[in-house]
Design a protein around this motif. Structure first.
Motif, PDB file in Angstrom:
ATOM      1  N   LYS A 161       0.818  -1.210   0.000  1.00 21.48           N
ATOM      2  CA  LYS A 161       0.000   0.000   0.000  1.00 21.48           C
ATOM      3  C   LYS A 161       0.850   1.257   0.000  1.00 21.48           C
ATOM      4  O   LYS A 161       0.349   2.346  -0.273  1.00 21.48           O
ATOM      5  N   THR A 162       2.123   1.125   0.335  1.00 18.07           N
ATOM      6  CA  THR A 162       3.045   2.256   0.286  1.00 18.07           C
ATOM      7  C   THR A 162       3.384   2.543  -1.163  1.00 18.07           C
ATOM      8  O   THR A 162       3.875   1.679  -1.879  1.00 18.07           O
ATOM      9  N   GLU A 219       8.137   6.847  -1.024  1.00 13.79           N
ATOM     10  CA  GLU A 219       8.318   6.327   0.328  1.00 13.79           C
ATOM     11  C   GLU A 219       8.790   4.872   0.272  1.00 13.79           C
ATOM     12  O   GLU A 219       8.159   4.031  -0.344  1.00 13.79           O
ATOM     13  N   ARG A 232       9.512   0.981   1.140  1.00 13.30           N
ATOM     14  CA  ARG A 232       8.769  -0.082   1.814  1.00 13.30           C
ATOM     15  C   ARG A 232       9.724  -0.750   2.790  1.00 13.30           C
ATOM     16  O   ARG A 232      10.476  -1.654   2.438  1.00 13.30           O
TER      17      ARG A 232
END
Length: 259
Positions: free
Chosen positions: A39-40, A57, A59
């Motif tokens: 989901k990142t 971002e 993981r």
């Protein structure tokens, strides 16, 4: 003291900064972890949710070596006893107080690739980044999470000179081990010269047990780690000289979790 929290992945091996970690994920607790990590940066994931392309971002998850417990929960799918009821839950195999089952110093892993297979398992390729000290472990969610603080890498005294000595000893060690196995090792000429990188590469590549590797990971500075490696390499090289037949262990192959 600045702390943070990440998903926790216990292993029967030690991960060092800069080293690659391939993982085969089949237990539900770690599947849930990977689904959340996917989901990142979801905008960059493909339509199948493979997550091959990471967003801005990283993981990240924390890797820690197991002191007392099981990387794979007893009677989990794929293990010999298919009739027993599998142990379930985020702390399965690690006892009532899971932090006691782990070494407290570990490493953050950055998952560059997370691929979900058709059966719901995952193929993961991650890289160690930063040493951490585990402060607490939370088992209230679908998988373990850990509160931690980062451990800075201090050079120590004479790290540069020690790195040169370790590289010489490591090359000798590789030659002896390759001769004992009657095979050659590729890539020995292109070794780094930055002391901390040397210290982690040698720690990961040398054929040592988990306690020895853990001691190297948690060394207070680079110079201390290099000094211990120099002693270990000299001792191991002397042993190999008198034991010409050794099990085939790939020096540069990162451990693969059976999970």
């Amino acid at each position: 003291m600045t702390t943070a929290r990440l998903p926790l992945f216990p292993l029967n091996s030690v991960l060092f900064p800069g080293l690659v970690l391939p993982l085969n994920i089949f237990e539900e607790r770690y599947r849930a972890m990977m689904r959340d990590l996917l989901k990142t940066g979801t905008d960059a994931s493909g339509p199948s949710g493979s997550g091959d392309e990471a967003g801005d971002e990283p993981r990240r998850f924390a890797v820690v070596a197991i002191r007392d417990g099981r990387e794979v929960a007893p009677t989990a799918p794929g293990l010999p006893d298919q009739t027993a009821q599998p142990e379930k839950g985020p702390a399965a195999g690690f006892g009532a107080d899971p932090i006691q089952a782990f070494h407290r110093v570990g490493c953050v892993a950055d998952a560059a690739t997370i691929r979900e297979r058709s059966d719901g398992s995952f193929e993961v390729l991650a890289t160690g980044t930063t040493r951490i000290r585990i402060l607490s472990v939370d088992a209230s969610g679908p998988y373990l999470t850990a509160e931690f603080e980062e451990i800075p890498e201090e050079p120590g005294e004479e790290a540069g000179a020690l790195a040169e000595g370790v590289l010489r000893a490591f090359r000798s060690y590789q030659k002896r081990l390759a001769g004992a196995r009657e095979r050659s090792l590729a890539g020995t000429a292109d070794l780094p010269d930055e002391p901390s990188v040397v210290s982690y590469l040698v720690a990961a590549a040398a054929v040592l047990d988990v306690p020895a590797k853990q001691r190297l990971l948690q060394a207070p500075d680079t110079a201390t780690r290099l000094r211990e490696e120099l002693q270990l390499l000299r001792a191991e090289t002397a042993v190999i000289r008198h034991l010409p037949s050794l099990p085939a262990v790939d020096l540069t192959r990162a451990p693969t979790s059976p999970n």
